[in-house]
Design an enzyme around this catalytic site. Structure first.
Site, mmCIF file in Angstrom:
data_model
loop_
_atom_site.group_PDB
_atom_site.id
_atom_site.type_symbol
_atom_site.label_atom_id
_atom_site.label_comp_id
_atom_site.label_asym_id
_atom_site.label_seq_id
_atom_site.Cartn_x
_atom_site.Cartn_y
_atom_site.Cartn_z
ATOM 1 N N CYS A 111 0.917 -1.364 -0.286
ATOM 2 C CA CYS A 111 -0.040 0.341 0.170
ATOM 3 C C CYS A 111 1.125 1.440 -0.185
ATOM 4 O O CYS A 111 0.073 2.019 0.045
ATOM 5 C CB CYS A 111 -0.961 0.099 0.997
ATOM 6 S SG CYS A 111 -1.466 -1.744 0.938
ATOM 7 N N HIS A 248 -3.425 7.350 2.851
ATOM 8 C CA HIS A 248 -3.694 5.483 2.222
ATOM 9 C C HIS A 248 -5.519 5.071 2.784
ATOM 10 O O HIS A 248 -5.632 5.850 3.580
ATOM 11 C CB HIS A 248 -3.060 4.739 2.336
ATOM 12 C CG HIS A 248 -3.361 3.290 2.355
ATOM 13 N ND1 HIS A 248 -3.873 3.126 0.832
ATOM 14 C CD2 HIS A 248 -3.476 2.133 2.788
ATOM 15 C CE1 HIS A 248 -4.065 2.122 0.946
ATOM 16 N NE2 HIS A 248 -3.710 1.146 1.557
ATOM 17 N N ASN A 278 -10.131 -0.243 -0.154
ATOM 18 C CA ASN A 278 -8.935 -0.449 0.354
ATOM 19 C C ASN A 278 -8.206 -0.396 -1.145
ATOM 20 O O ASN A 278 -8.256 -1.467 -1.715
ATOM 21 C CB ASN A 278 -7.972 -1.033 1.403
ATOM 22 C CG ASN A 278 -7.008 -0.625 1.374
ATOM 23 O OD1 ASN A 278 -6.007 -0.453 0.524
ATOM 24 N ND2 ASN A 278 -6.201 -1.440 2.527
HETATM 25 N N1 COA Z 1 -19.044 -9.244 8.135
HETATM 26 C C1 COA Z 1 -19.391 -9.519 9.614
HETATM 27 N N2 COA Z 1 -18.517 -10.039 10.324
HETATM 28 C C2 COA Z 1 -18.029 -10.182 10.194
HETATM 29 C C3 COA Z 1 -16.789 -9.942 9.463
HETATM 30 C C4 COA Z 1 -18.469 -9.324 7.976
HETATM 31 N N3 COA Z 1 -17.527 -8.750 6.111
HETATM 32 N N4 COA Z 1 -15.763 -10.458 9.451
HETATM 33 C C5 COA Z 1 -15.549 -10.030 9.969
HETATM 34 N N5 COA Z 1 -16.590 -10.480 11.591
HETATM 35 C C6 COA Z 1 -17.109 -10.836 12.189
HETATM 36 C C7 COA Z 1 -15.666 -11.758 12.788
HETATM 37 O O1 COA Z 1 -15.757 -13.297 12.660
HETATM 38 C C8 COA Z 1 -15.899 -11.986 14.401
HETATM 39 O O2 COA Z 1 -17.057 -12.597 14.918
HETATM 40 P P1 COA Z 1 -16.824 -13.393 16.582
HETATM 41 O O3 COA Z 1 -16.799 -12.061 17.395
HETATM 42 O O4 COA Z 1 -18.209 -13.979 16.365
HETATM 43 O O5 COA Z 1 -15.872 -14.105 16.610
HETATM 44 C C9 COA Z 1 -16.052 -10.078 14.799
HETATM 45 O O6 COA Z 1 -17.172 -9.765 12.834
HETATM 46 C C10 COA Z 1 -15.693 -9.011 14.613
HETATM 47 O O7 COA Z 1 -14.304 -9.694 14.261
HETATM 48 P P2 COA Z 1 -12.266 -8.624 13.981
HETATM 49 O O8 COA Z 1 -11.495 -9.331 13.476
HETATM 50 O O9 COA Z 1 -12.229 -8.455 15.426
HETATM 51 O O10 COA Z 1 -13.387 -6.938 13.782
HETATM 52 P P3 COA Z 1 -12.112 -5.723 13.702
HETATM 53 O O11 COA Z 1 -13.965 -4.724 15.006
HETATM 54 O O12 COA Z 1 -10.900 -6.232 14.572
HETATM 55 O O13 COA Z 1 -12.323 -5.262 12.687
HETATM 56 C C11 COA Z 1 -10.947 -4.727 10.827
HETATM 57 C C12 COA Z 1 -11.886 -5.978 11.765
HETATM 58 C C13 COA Z 1 -10.462 -6.029 9.350
HETATM 59 C C14 COA Z 1 -12.091 -4.210 9.920
HETATM 60 C C15 COA Z 1 -9.798 -4.056 11.197
HETATM 61 O O14 COA Z 1 -9.080 -5.094 12.513
HETATM 62 C C16 COA Z 1 -9.177 -3.137 10.523
HETATM 63 O O15 COA Z 1 -9.835 -2.499 10.283
HETATM 64 N N6 COA Z 1 -7.708 -3.582 10.986
HETATM 65 C C17 COA Z 1 -7.635 -2.594 9.760
HETATM 66 C C18 COA Z 1 -6.846 -3.815 8.829
HETATM 67 C C19 COA Z 1 -6.250 -2.396 7.291
HETATM 68 O O16 COA Z 1 -6.642 -1.755 7.736
HETATM 69 N N7 COA Z 1 -5.892 -3.266 6.313
HETATM 70 C C20 COA Z 1 -4.973 -2.856 5.093
HETATM 71 C C21 COA Z 1 -4.003 -1.563 5.874
HETATM 72 S S1 COA Z 1 -3.025 -1.661 4.016
#
Ligand code: COA
Length: 321
Positions: A111, A248, A278
């Site tokens: 990225c 980004h 993204n």
């Molecule tokens: N729809 C519905 N539920 C979803 C889902 C989706 N698309 N993706 C995950 N879940 C569920 C998971 O299974 C989990 O369920 P559980 O609690 O029953 O196990 C729950 O949602 C929470 O998942 P979690 O991974 O803890 O969510 P989070 O609050 O950490 O959010 C992101 C996930 C990816 C949005 C967050 O971690 C994030 O933004 N990280 C940065 C990622 C990023 O920017 N990457 C690129 C950088 S270049």
């Protein structure tokens, strides 16, 4: 002599996929995606390729800059999802636009790819080797994400962005910061082609992007504001003196956190992730092109740019528009 961005361009695939559309293919919802990321929809390639979108973005950037293909000395393209292992996508762009004199190559800084390309072009220009460069970030991420992993696939989209940069006596790049932390490579990774030579016993299947979202989030909200702060200070400015922050477009919560840590109003952080998701290396140049075409950017304005992601890698710059 400074390195100035003199034109921008971008290209998004025709097909638009909303969060509600995604919920027809997997167990997800607009509520989950919007509230955690700010993403409402993304463009996904059907007929488009990384090269076709790059070529369109490049043509627009050259037209916007008033530069012909014959004037381009260098083409650097950041991507993790080129159409070929070789030739480089930058070489495909070179052939399509007829930039016969240019040296063309791809780089992989995920990225941060466009930002790394900007700094490499700047280094060549500062060294006096080249005068005019075309830099791009382009991705067809939809072919490398795992469509059975709802925690990653909903975040990403496809597209390409480009900028023409040129040596300029007055305006341009004021400062730059970049870094990498290879020890954290596994928190956002996409394995390459498996070795399936006859000596390998177990046939390996293709593999896709996997991510530890929370680790990536922690990395982004600490590293990005620190990198921006360092870059802004190196430019002899304060965060309050920056007209816009073009970050980004990974997640609205990361952008909000950066705005809080720098004590800068969120209005100064234009957004494209709501309609693009993204797009890795393409996010920053697509956002810049939208800002440029919407008339947000005036000559002399100070714009802070920042890219961050897999590698891990990060890069920030302050430019005078
Ligand atoms: N729809 C519905 N539920 C979803 C889902 C989706 N698309 N993706 C995950 N879940 C569920 C998971 O299974 C989990 O369920 P559980 O609690 O029953 O196990 C729950 O949602 C929470 O998942 P979690 O991974 O803890 O969510 P989070 O609050 O950490 O959010 C992101 C996930 C990816 C949005 C967050 O971690 C994030 O933004 N990280 C940065 C990622 C990023 O920017 N990457 C690129 C950088 S270049």
């Amino acid at each position: 002599m400074k390195t100035r961005i003199i034109g921008t361009g971008s290209c998004l695939p025709k097909a638009v996929v909303t969060n509600d559309d995604l919920s027809k293919y997997m167990d997800t919802s607009d509520e989950w995606i919007s509230s955690r990321t700010g993403i409402k929809k993304r463009h996904l390639a059907v007929e488009e390729t990384t090269a076709s979108m790059s070529i369109e973005a490049a043509k627009q950037a050259m037209e916007n800059a008033g530069v012909t293909a014959a004037e381009i000395d260098l083409i650097i393209l950041g991507t993790v999802s080129g159409d070929f292992v070789t030739p480089a996508c930058a070489c495909e762009v070179q052939a399509a636009i007829g930039a016969d004199r240019a040296v063309a190559f791809d780089i992989n800084a995920a990225c941060s790819g466009f930002m790394f390309a900007l700094n490499i072009a700047n280094a060549y220009i500062q060294a006096g080797l080249y005068r005019t460069a075309l830099i791009l970030g382009a991705e067809t991420l939809s072919k490398i994400v795992d469509w059975e992993d709802r925690s990653t696939c909903v975040l990403f989209g496809d597209g390409a962005g480009a900028a023409v940069v040129r040596a300029d006596e007055n305006y341009g790049l004021l400062s730059f910061d970049q870094g990498s932390d290879g020890t954290k490579g596994d928190v956002l990774a996409c394995p390459g082609r498996a070795n399936n030579n006859p000596l390998i016993k177990n046939y390996q299947k293709l593999s896709y992007v996997h991510m530890d979202g929370q680790e990536v989030y922690k990395f982004a909200v600490t590293t990005v504001p620190a990198s921006l702060q360092k870059t802004i200070e190196a430019a002899g400015l304060t965060a309050a003196e920056i007209d816009y922050f073009a970050l980004h477009q990974a997640n609205i919560r990361i952008i909000q956190s950066v705005s809080k840590r720098l004590h800068v109003n969120e209005d100064k952080f234009p957004i494209s992730l709501d309609h693009c998701g993204n797009i890795s290396a393409a996010s920053v140049p697509i956002l810049l092109d939208e800002m440029n075409r919407n008339g947000l950017l005036k000559p002399g304005m100070k714009v802070a740019l920042s890219g961050f992601g897999g590698g891990l890698t990060w890069a920030s710059a302050v430019v005078e528009w």
